[in-house]
Write an enzyme that holds these catalytic residues in place. Structure first.
Site, PDB file in Angstrom:
ATOM      1  N   PHE A   1       0.851  -1.187   0.000  1.00  0.00           N
ATOM      2  CA  PHE A   1       0.000   0.000   0.000  1.00  0.00           C
ATOM      3  C   PHE A   1       0.889   1.239   0.000  1.00  0.00           C
ATOM      4  O   PHE A   1       1.673   1.430   0.936  1.00  0.00           O
ATOM      5  CB  PHE A   1      -0.862  -0.072   1.263  1.00  0.00           C
ATOM      6  CG  PHE A   1      -1.728   1.120   1.574  1.00  0.00           C
ATOM      7  CD1 PHE A   1      -3.013   1.224   1.050  1.00  0.00           C
ATOM      8  CD2 PHE A   1      -1.293   2.102   2.447  1.00  0.00           C
ATOM      9  CE1 PHE A   1      -3.838   2.296   1.376  1.00  0.00           C
ATOM     10  CE2 PHE A   1      -2.106   3.186   2.784  1.00  0.00           C
ATOM     11  CZ  PHE A   1      -3.383   3.275   2.246  1.00  0.00           C
ATOM     12  N   GLY A   2       0.789   2.067  -1.019  1.00  0.00           N
ATOM     13  CA  GLY A   2       1.705   3.205  -1.128  1.00  0.00           C
ATOM     14  C   GLY A   2       1.007   4.548  -1.030  1.00  0.00           C
ATOM     15  O   GLY A   2       0.526   5.082  -2.038  1.00  0.00           O
ATOM     16  N   LEU A   3       0.940   5.071   0.189  1.00  0.00           N
ATOM     17  CA  LEU A   3       0.353   6.394   0.398  1.00  0.00           C
ATOM     18  C   LEU A   3       1.427   7.381   0.861  1.00  0.00           C
ATOM     19  O   LEU A   3       1.632   8.432   0.247  1.00  0.00           O
ATOM     20  CB  LEU A   3      -0.778   6.292   1.451  1.00  0.00           C
ATOM     21  CG  LEU A   3      -1.432   7.596   1.895  1.00  0.00           C
ATOM     22  CD1 LEU A   3      -2.147   8.280   0.725  1.00  0.00           C
ATOM     23  CD2 LEU A   3      -2.454   7.346   3.017  1.00  0.00           C
TER      24      LEU A   3
ATOM     25  N   GLU B   1       0.393   3.373  10.009  1.00  0.00           N
ATOM     26  CA  GLU B   1      -1.038   3.289   9.678  1.00  0.00           C
ATOM     27  C   GLU B   1      -1.876   4.256  10.519  1.00  0.00           C
ATOM     28  O   GLU B   1      -3.006   3.941  10.908  1.00  0.00           O
ATOM     29  CB  GLU B   1      -1.510   1.832   9.765  1.00  0.00           C
ATOM     30  CG  GLU B   1      -0.724   0.981   8.762  1.00  0.00           C
ATOM     31  CD  GLU B   1      -1.087  -0.471   8.698  1.00  0.00           C
ATOM     32  OE1 GLU B   1      -2.191  -0.821   9.097  1.00  0.00           O
ATOM     33  OE2 GLU B   1      -0.246  -1.268   8.231  1.00  0.00           O
TER      34      GLU B   1
HETATM   35  N1  CAA Z   1     -13.754   6.774   5.705  1.00  0.00           N
HETATM   36  C1  CAA Z   1     -14.446   7.412   4.750  1.00  0.00           C
HETATM   37  N2  CAA Z   1     -14.255   8.709   4.432  1.00  0.00           N
HETATM   38  C2  CAA Z   1     -13.312   9.377   5.111  1.00  0.00           C
HETATM   39  C3  CAA Z   1     -12.542   8.776   6.111  1.00  0.00           C
HETATM   40  C4  CAA Z   1     -12.804   7.426   6.412  1.00  0.00           C
HETATM   41  N3  CAA Z   1     -12.118   6.781   7.356  1.00  0.00           N
HETATM   42  N4  CAA Z   1     -11.683   9.682   6.610  1.00  0.00           N
HETATM   43  C5  CAA Z   1     -11.910  10.829   5.958  1.00  0.00           C
HETATM   44  N5  CAA Z   1     -12.892  10.637   5.052  1.00  0.00           N
HETATM   45  C6  CAA Z   1     -13.458  11.628   4.156  1.00  0.00           C
HETATM   46  C7  CAA Z   1     -14.099  12.771   4.940  1.00  0.00           C
HETATM   47  O1  CAA Z   1     -15.435  12.476   5.263  1.00  0.00           O
HETATM   48  C8  CAA Z   1     -13.986  13.916   3.966  1.00  0.00           C
HETATM   49  O2  CAA Z   1     -15.002  13.822   3.002  1.00  0.00           O
HETATM   50  P1  CAA Z   1     -15.720  15.169   2.457  1.00  0.00           P
HETATM   51  O3  CAA Z   1     -14.607  16.038   1.933  1.00  0.00           O
HETATM   52  O4  CAA Z   1     -16.618  14.666   1.381  1.00  0.00           O
HETATM   53  O5  CAA Z   1     -16.406  15.772   3.635  1.00  0.00           O
HETATM   54  C9  CAA Z   1     -12.675  13.639   3.246  1.00  0.00           C
HETATM   55  O6  CAA Z   1     -12.408  12.237   3.423  1.00  0.00           O
HETATM   56  C10 CAA Z   1     -11.526  14.430   3.815  1.00  0.00           C
HETATM   57  O7  CAA Z   1     -11.467  14.172   5.195  1.00  0.00           O
HETATM   58  P2  CAA Z   1     -10.772  15.191   6.181  1.00  0.00           P
HETATM   59  O8  CAA Z   1     -11.282  16.581   5.919  1.00  0.00           O
HETATM   60  O9  CAA Z   1     -10.911  14.661   7.558  1.00  0.00           O
HETATM   61  O10 CAA Z   1      -9.256  15.107   5.632  1.00  0.00           O
HETATM   62  P3  CAA Z   1      -7.909  15.700   6.193  1.00  0.00           P
HETATM   63  O11 CAA Z   1      -7.046  16.066   5.046  1.00  0.00           O
HETATM   64  O12 CAA Z   1      -8.199  16.747   7.214  1.00  0.00           O
HETATM   65  O13 CAA Z   1      -7.170  14.449   6.874  1.00  0.00           O
HETATM   66  C11 CAA Z   1      -6.796  12.632   8.369  1.00  0.00           C
HETATM   67  C12 CAA Z   1      -7.792  13.572   7.670  1.00  0.00           C
HETATM   68  C13 CAA Z   1      -7.685  11.765   9.233  1.00  0.00           C
HETATM   69  C14 CAA Z   1      -5.817  13.365   9.235  1.00  0.00           C
HETATM   70  C15 CAA Z   1      -6.044  11.825   7.295  1.00  0.00           C
HETATM   71  O14 CAA Z   1      -5.163  12.638   6.565  1.00  0.00           O
HETATM   72  C16 CAA Z   1      -5.284  10.653   7.890  1.00  0.00           C
HETATM   73  O15 CAA Z   1      -5.873   9.636   8.250  1.00  0.00           O
HETATM   74  N6  CAA Z   1      -3.958  10.773   7.995  1.00  0.00           N
HETATM   75  C17 CAA Z   1      -3.112   9.653   8.414  1.00  0.00           C
HETATM   76  C18 CAA Z   1      -2.742   8.841   7.222  1.00  0.00           C
HETATM   77  C19 CAA Z   1      -2.158   7.522   7.619  1.00  0.00           C
HETATM   78  O16 CAA Z   1      -2.721   6.786   8.409  1.00  0.00           O
HETATM   79  N7  CAA Z   1      -1.022   7.202   6.996  1.00  0.00           N
HETATM   80  C20 CAA Z   1      -0.359   5.957   7.193  1.00  0.00           C
HETATM   81  C21 CAA Z   1      -0.299   5.229   5.896  1.00  0.00           C
HETATM   82  S1  CAA Z   1       0.455   3.678   6.158  1.00  0.00           S
HETATM   83  C22 CAA Z   1       1.651   3.578   4.957  1.00  0.00           C
HETATM   84  O17 CAA Z   1       1.683   4.279   3.982  1.00  0.00           O
HETATM   85  C23 CAA Z   1       2.669   2.541   5.229  1.00  0.00           C
HETATM   86  C24 CAA Z   1       2.243   1.185   4.862  1.00  0.00           C
HETATM   87  O18 CAA Z   1       2.951   0.529   4.195  1.00  0.00           O
HETATM   88  C25 CAA Z   1       1.001   0.592   5.376  1.00  0.00           C
END
Ligand code: CAA
Length: 377
Positions: free
Chosen positions: A119-121, A360
């Site tokens: 998973f590449g975010l 995550e």
């Molecule tokens: N389910 C469905 N929709 C969601 C959601 C969810 N869990 N979370 C957010 N959304 C939707 C919101 O409802 C919103 O929709 P609308 O614009 O239509 O209202 C939209 O997404 C944007 O949401 P936010 O305004 O809350 O977005 P934000 O930019 O303020 O960020 C955040 C929110 C929760 C901080 C998010 O950026 C986040 O989770 N950050 C952490 C990311 C993370 O966990 N990264 C680790 C990745 S792991 C990896 O890459 C390594 C690997 O190998 C696994």
């Protein structure tokens, strides 16, 4: 009391035995040498690579609870391998949930056959602020895309056959301009960097990826253009349950080692577990493990019933990852000086546990998710 079905109990017992025989004995060596490739065919033979995926696509047909039983049992032998499986499913589930029928028929069976997904975010300058990623997939007149940019801290990189990459298809549209693409490891222009020298979880692969004009066909796109942020957030909700399941398994693994040690080690004329200062630590550990387990199965049931579980998954990960650090810390303390030595394993568990508070979704991001939901209610 949460009751598993007969089938879930059978799978739990099978995975417990598999972990004891095949995974736990390799964990210390993987900490030194990295991922053990021999495990992939073994996981395939045991039917674990796609256990929760539909049978029509070659999976085991299990539900979320079954998949988290697997993660939890494997984490009792190796947190790194549990993390490997978690990241593989985090990526592959995006195809299962949002892919076209053709994509599902093509890629999901590959999971069962041992092809690995990642998973590449995250990028080097965009981790917690996921919408700030800079990788760009520019649409071409023929419907294909050209991908440029890079990723960092991608679990399973260097091991994966397929990367699910989030990139901007409209850099002016914020989180609504992100899309998901399937990038095979052979893609021309994809460079996978060296394995990171990490503090813990050293049995799982983590590298940087860079994208230099990678040409992707139109059917590499997963889900609608612009929906990638939402797809990734939903996928992370599920993966946060898996982090809870890893935390619980890791706590159990550490506690089992510490109980054994506390029964053997004698001070002041009795085994150290008979000193209340040590015995009470086990009481706290047991309570933390049980509370984690209850949250895991409850959140799994929410996921399987189709209700949104973002807050509950964040709550589970927040508490379970902190408790895993506390339990592993206590287990080192019980081992005294020996706990500080690589020979006694618990220092490795402590290093592994720390990742759970970061990967995550950091604990700080989870608090944003939870407080936003609670205050909004
Ligand atoms: N389910 C469905 N929709 C969601 C959601 C969810 N869990 N979370 C957010 N959304 C939707 C919101 O409802 C919103 O929709 P609308 O614009 O239509 O209202 C939209 O997404 C944007 O949401 P936010 O305004 O809350 O977005 P934000 O930019 O303020 O960020 C955040 C929110 C929760 C901080 C998010 O950026 C986040 O989770 N950050 C952490 C990311 C993370 O966990 N990264 C680790 C990745 S792991 C990896 O890459 C390594 C690997 O190998 C696994």
């Amino acid at each position: 009391m949460y009751k598993f079905t007969e089938e879930q109990l059978m799978i739990r017992d099978m995975v417990r035995e598999f972990t004891a025989n095949e995974i736990e004995p390799r964990d210390r060596a993987m900490d030194e040498n990295g991922f053990d490739w021999d495990l992939i065919p073994k996981l395939v033979d045991a039917g674990l690579m796609a256990i929760h995926m539909p049978e029509e696509y070659g999976g085991g047909g299990g539900d979320t609870i079954t998949s988290e039983i697997v993660i939890n049992e494997i984490a009792k032998g190796s947190a790194s391998i549990a993390l490997f499986l978690d990241a593989h499913w985090l990526a592959a589930d995006m195809i299962l949930l949002h892919g076209t029928e053709e994509q599902k028929k093509k890629y999901v069976p590959l999971c069962a056959e041992g092809k690995v997904f990642a998973f590449g975010l995250t990028e080097s300058n965009a981790g917690s602020d996921a919408a700030a990623i800079k990788s760009v997939a520019e649409k071409q007149p023929d419907g294909s895309y050209i991908l440029n940019g890079g990723k960092a801290w991608i679990t399973n990189s260097g091991i994966a056959d397929y990367y699910l990459i989030m990139a901007k298809t409209d850099p002016t549209a914020g989180n609504k301009g992100i899309s998901v693409f399937i990038v095979p490891k052979e893609a021309e222009g994809l460079t996978v960097g060296k394995f990171e020298k990490k503090m813990g979880m050293r049995g799982s692969g983590t590298c940087e990826l860079s994208f230099d004009n990678i040409k992707l066909p139109a059917d590499a796109l997963v889900g609608p253009e612009g929906r990638g942020f939402m797809i990734a957030m939903q996928a992370l909700d599920g993966a946060r349950i898996s982090i809870g399941a890893i935390a619980s398994g890791l706590m159990q693994h550490a506690m089992d080692k510490a109980i054994k040690y506390a029964k053997e080690r004698v001070t002041f004329g009795k085994p150290i577990y008979k000193h209340q200062a040590v015995g009470f630590k086990f009481a706290d550990m047991a309570a933390k493990i049980r509370a984690t387990d209850l949250m895991i199965w409850d959140t799994c049931a929410m996921k399987d019933s189709g209700v949104r579980f973002s807050t509950e998954a964040a709550e589970l990960k927040l508490l379970a990852s902190r408790w895993a650090c506390e339990v592993c810390d206590d287990c080192i303390q019980i081992h005294g000086g020996n706990g500080y030595s690589r020979e006694f394993d618990v220092e490795r568990f402590y290093r592994d546990a720390k990742l759970l508070e970061i990967g995550e979704g950091t604990s700080e991001i989870l608090r944003m998710v939870i407080s936003g939901a609670v205050i909004g209610r």
